[in-house]
Design a protein around this motif. Structure first.
Motif, PDB file in Angstrom:
ATOM      1  N   ALA A 194       3.822   9.255 -10.213  1.00 42.35           N
ATOM      2  CA  ALA A 194       3.206   8.896 -11.606  1.00 42.35           C
ATOM      3  C   ALA A 194       2.707  10.229 -12.065  1.00 42.35           C
ATOM      4  N   VAL A 195       3.081  10.438 -13.499  1.00 41.69           N
ATOM      5  CA  VAL A 195       2.428  11.552 -13.974  1.00 41.69           C
ATOM      6  C   VAL A 195       1.590  10.737 -15.312  1.00 41.69           C
ATOM      7  N   PRO A 196       0.087  11.190 -15.157  1.00 35.11           N
ATOM      8  CA  PRO A 196      -0.755  10.643 -16.118  1.00 35.11           C
ATOM      9  C   PRO A 196      -0.457  11.289 -17.573  1.00 35.11           C
ATOM     10  N   TYR A 197      -0.380  10.121 -18.376  1.00 35.70           N
ATOM     11  CA  TYR A 197      -0.585  10.897 -19.679  1.00 35.70           C
ATOM     12  C   TYR A 197      -1.654  11.570 -20.200  1.00 35.70           C
ATOM     13  N   ALA A 198      -1.364  12.548 -20.998  1.00 33.29           N
ATOM     14  CA  ALA A 198      -2.690  13.174 -21.295  1.00 33.29           C
ATOM     15  C   ALA A 198      -3.791  12.474 -22.079  1.00 33.29           C
ATOM     16  N   GLY A 199      -4.940  12.757 -21.463  1.00 34.84           N
ATOM     17  CA  GLY A 199      -5.981  11.859 -22.029  1.00 34.84           C
ATOM     18  C   GLY A 199      -6.452  10.623 -21.638  1.00 34.84           C
ATOM     19  N   SER A 200      -5.444  10.102 -20.636  1.00 33.49           N
ATOM     20  CA  SER A 200      -5.665   8.600 -20.198  1.00 33.49           C
ATOM     21  C   SER A 200      -6.146   8.827 -18.797  1.00 33.49           C
ATOM     22  N   GLN A 201      -6.582   7.509 -18.278  1.00 32.47           N
ATOM     23  CA  GLN A 201      -7.083   7.342 -16.888  1.00 32.47           C
ATOM     24  C   GLN A 201      -5.912   6.833 -16.191  1.00 32.47           C
ATOM     25  N   PRO A 202      -5.375   7.424 -15.067  1.00 31.93           N
ATOM     26  CA  PRO A 202      -4.374   7.089 -14.264  1.00 31.93           C
ATOM     27  C   PRO A 202      -4.841   5.485 -13.998  1.00 31.93           C
ATOM     28  N   THR A 203      -3.650   4.744 -13.555  1.00 30.00           N
ATOM     29  CA  THR A 203      -3.951   3.134 -13.364  1.00 30.00           C
ATOM     30  C   THR A 203      -3.290   2.921 -12.167  1.00 30.00           C
ATOM     31  N   SER A 204      -3.771   1.880 -11.363  1.00 28.10           N
ATOM     32  CA  SER A 204      -3.215   1.434 -10.069  1.00 28.10           C
ATOM     33  C   SER A 204      -2.254   0.199 -10.294  1.00 28.10           C
ATOM     34  N   THR A 205      -2.027  -0.168 -11.272  1.00 28.71           N
ATOM     35  CA  THR A 205      -1.314  -1.327 -11.554  1.00 28.71           C
ATOM     36  C   THR A 205       0.224  -0.952 -12.048  1.00 28.71           C
ATOM     37  N   PRO A 206       1.138  -1.815 -11.014  1.00 29.89           N
ATOM     38  CA  PRO A 206       2.492  -1.447 -11.126  1.00 29.89           C
ATOM     39  C   PRO A 206       3.310  -2.021 -12.556  1.00 29.89           C
ATOM     40  N   THR A 207       3.808  -1.189 -13.030  1.00 28.74           N
ATOM     41  CA  THR A 207       4.329  -1.722 -14.509  1.00 28.74           C
ATOM     42  C   THR A 207       5.801  -2.025 -14.451  1.00 28.74           C
ATOM     43  N   ASP A 208       6.534  -1.850 -13.450  1.00 33.46           N
ATOM     44  CA  ASP A 208       7.781  -2.224 -13.203  1.00 33.46           C
ATOM     45  C   ASP A 208       7.995  -3.319 -12.092  1.00 33.46           C
ATOM     46  N   VAL A 209       8.709  -4.282 -12.242  1.00 34.81           N
ATOM     47  CA  VAL A 209       8.718  -5.534 -11.692  1.00 34.81           C
ATOM     48  C   VAL A 209       9.144  -5.326 -10.017  1.00 34.81           C
ATOM     49  N   THR A 210       9.992  -4.135  -9.958  1.00 33.17           N
ATOM     50  CA  THR A 210      10.190  -3.773  -8.795  1.00 33.17           C
ATOM     51  C   THR A 210       9.090  -3.167  -7.781  1.00 33.17           C
ATOM     52  N   ASP A 211       8.084  -2.987  -8.509  1.00 29.85           N
ATOM     53  CA  ASP A 211       6.720  -2.387  -7.741  1.00 29.85           C
ATOM     54  C   ASP A 211       5.972  -3.404  -7.240  1.00 29.85           C
ATOM     55  N   VAL A 212       6.133  -4.611  -7.665  1.00 25.82           N
ATOM     56  CA  VAL A 212       5.269  -5.660  -7.341  1.00 25.82           C
ATOM     57  C   VAL A 212       5.897  -6.275  -5.833  1.00 25.82           C
ATOM     58  N   ASN A 213       4.961  -6.439  -5.007  1.00 23.11           N
ATOM     59  CA  ASN A 213       5.510  -7.015  -3.557  1.00 23.11           C
ATOM     60  C   ASN A 213       4.729  -8.381  -3.324  1.00 23.11           C
ATOM     61  N   LEU A 214       5.326  -9.296  -2.773  1.00 29.11           N
ATOM     62  CA  LEU A 214       4.786 -10.592  -2.565  1.00 29.11           C
ATOM     63  C   LEU A 214       3.868 -10.531  -1.159  1.00 29.11           C
ATOM     64  N   SER A 250       0.915  -1.363  -0.054  1.00 31.44           N
ATOM     65  CA  SER A 250      -0.016  -0.144   0.034  1.00 31.44           C
ATOM     66  C   SER A 250       0.700   1.265  -0.152  1.00 31.44           C
ATOM     67  N   GLN A 251       2.007   1.119   0.976  1.00 35.24           N
ATOM     68  CA  GLN A 251       2.719   2.531   0.868  1.00 35.24           C
ATOM     69  C   GLN A 251       3.640   2.424  -0.573  1.00 35.24           C
ATOM     70  N   SER A 252       3.999   1.374  -0.919  1.00 38.45           N
ATOM     71  CA  SER A 252       4.638   1.606  -2.238  1.00 38.45           C
ATOM     72  C   SER A 252       3.727   2.139  -3.361  1.00 38.45           C
ATOM     73  N   GLN A 253       2.434   1.682  -3.279  1.00 36.95           N
ATOM     74  CA  GLN A 253       1.473   2.082  -4.339  1.00 36.95           C
ATOM     75  C   GLN A 253       1.168   3.760  -4.174  1.00 36.95           C
ATOM     76  N   GLN A 254       1.141   4.083  -3.001  1.00 33.01           N
ATOM     77  CA  GLN A 254       0.838   5.410  -2.752  1.00 33.01           C
ATOM     78  C   GLN A 254       2.152   6.322  -3.037  1.00 33.01           C
ATOM     79  N   GLU A 255       3.263   5.886  -2.995  1.00 32.75           N
ATOM     80  CA  GLU A 255       4.565   6.363  -3.513  1.00 32.75           C
ATOM     81  C   GLU A 255       4.360   6.511  -5.019  1.00 32.75           C
ATOM     82  N   PHE A 256       4.017   5.363  -5.655  1.00 30.30           N
ATOM     83  CA  PHE A 256       4.196   5.159  -7.020  1.00 30.30           C
ATOM     84  C   PHE A 256       3.140   6.305  -7.759  1.00 30.30           C
ATOM     85  N   SER A 257       1.854   6.271  -6.971  1.00 31.35           N
ATOM     86  CA  SER A 257       0.700   6.997  -7.311  1.00 31.35           C
ATOM     87  C   SER A 257       1.065   8.650  -7.339  1.00 31.35           C
TER      88      SER A 257
END
Length: 149
Positions: free
Chosen positions: A129-149, A119-126
Motif C-alpha cells: 500500500a502507498v499512503p495518500y499524501a497527507g493521510s494516515q495509513p489504515t489497516s482496514t482492508p478495502t478489497d473483499v479478497t483481503d478479508v479472511n474468515l 496477519s500475513q495478508s495484512q503485512q503483504e497489504f501494508s
C-alpha cells in the motif's frame, strides 16, 4: 404434487445446520446471563470458519455447534470454561468426550491458522500500500479478497 414427487424421490430439502443447535445448547449451560450473546456471537463465527474448512466435513452439525461453543467459552476465558464445561457439553449433547475435545481443538487450530493467514495478508497489504499524501495509513482492508474468515 410437488411434495409427493419429492417424497417419492426421498429428497430431504430441510437440513439442520450448526447454527440451529446454538440456542438449544446455550440455554442448558451455566453461563453468566450477560455473556450468553457474546458466546453465541463467537460460536457463530467459529461455525462460519468451519464451513470454509474441509476438515470439518466429517463432523455432524451438532458436534460443530458444541465444539464452537466450547472454543468460544474457552477463548473468552469465562469462569468454569475448561475441562468441566467440555464435559458438561458432552453430557448435554450426548457426544463422546474425546470426539468433542478433538473437534474443539481442530476449531481452535483452524482459528489460529486463519489469524496467521490474515496477519500475513495484512503485512503483504501494508507493504504494497502507498499512503495518500497527507493521510494516515489504515489497516482496514478495502478489497473483499483481503478479508479472511
Amino acid at each position: 404434487w410437488e411434495l409427493l414427487v419429492l417424497e417419492k424421490l426421498k429428497w430431504d430439502l430441510v437440513s439442520v445446520i450448526a447454527n440451529d443447535f446454538l440456542p438449544h445448547i446455550l440455554q442448558r449451560l451455566p453461563l453468566p446471563a450477560d455473556k450468553v450473546e457474546l458466546v453465541k456471537k463467537h460460536a457463530q463465527t467459529f461455525i462460519a470458519l468451519c464451513a470454509t474448512d474441509c476438515t470439518f466435513v466429517m463432523y455432524p452439525p451438532s458436534m460443530i455447534a458444541t465444539g464452537s461453543i466450547g472454543a468460544a467459552a474457552h477463548g473468552l476465558g469465562l469462569p468454569g470454561s475448561g475441562e468441566a464445561l467440555t464435559e458438561l457439553l458432552a453430557r448435554t449433547t450426548g457426544t463422546e468426550l474425546d470426539c468433542l475435545k478433538a473437534c474443539q481443538e481442530q476449531i481452535e487450530a483452524a482459528l489460529a491458522e486463519s489469524l496467521k493467514q490474515a496477519s500475513q495478508s495484512q503485512q503483504e497489504f501494508s507493504s504494497k500500500a502507498v499512503p495518500y499524501a497527507g493521510s494516515q495509513p489504515t489497516s482496514t482492508p478495502t478489497d473483499v479478497t483481503d478479508v479472511n474468515l
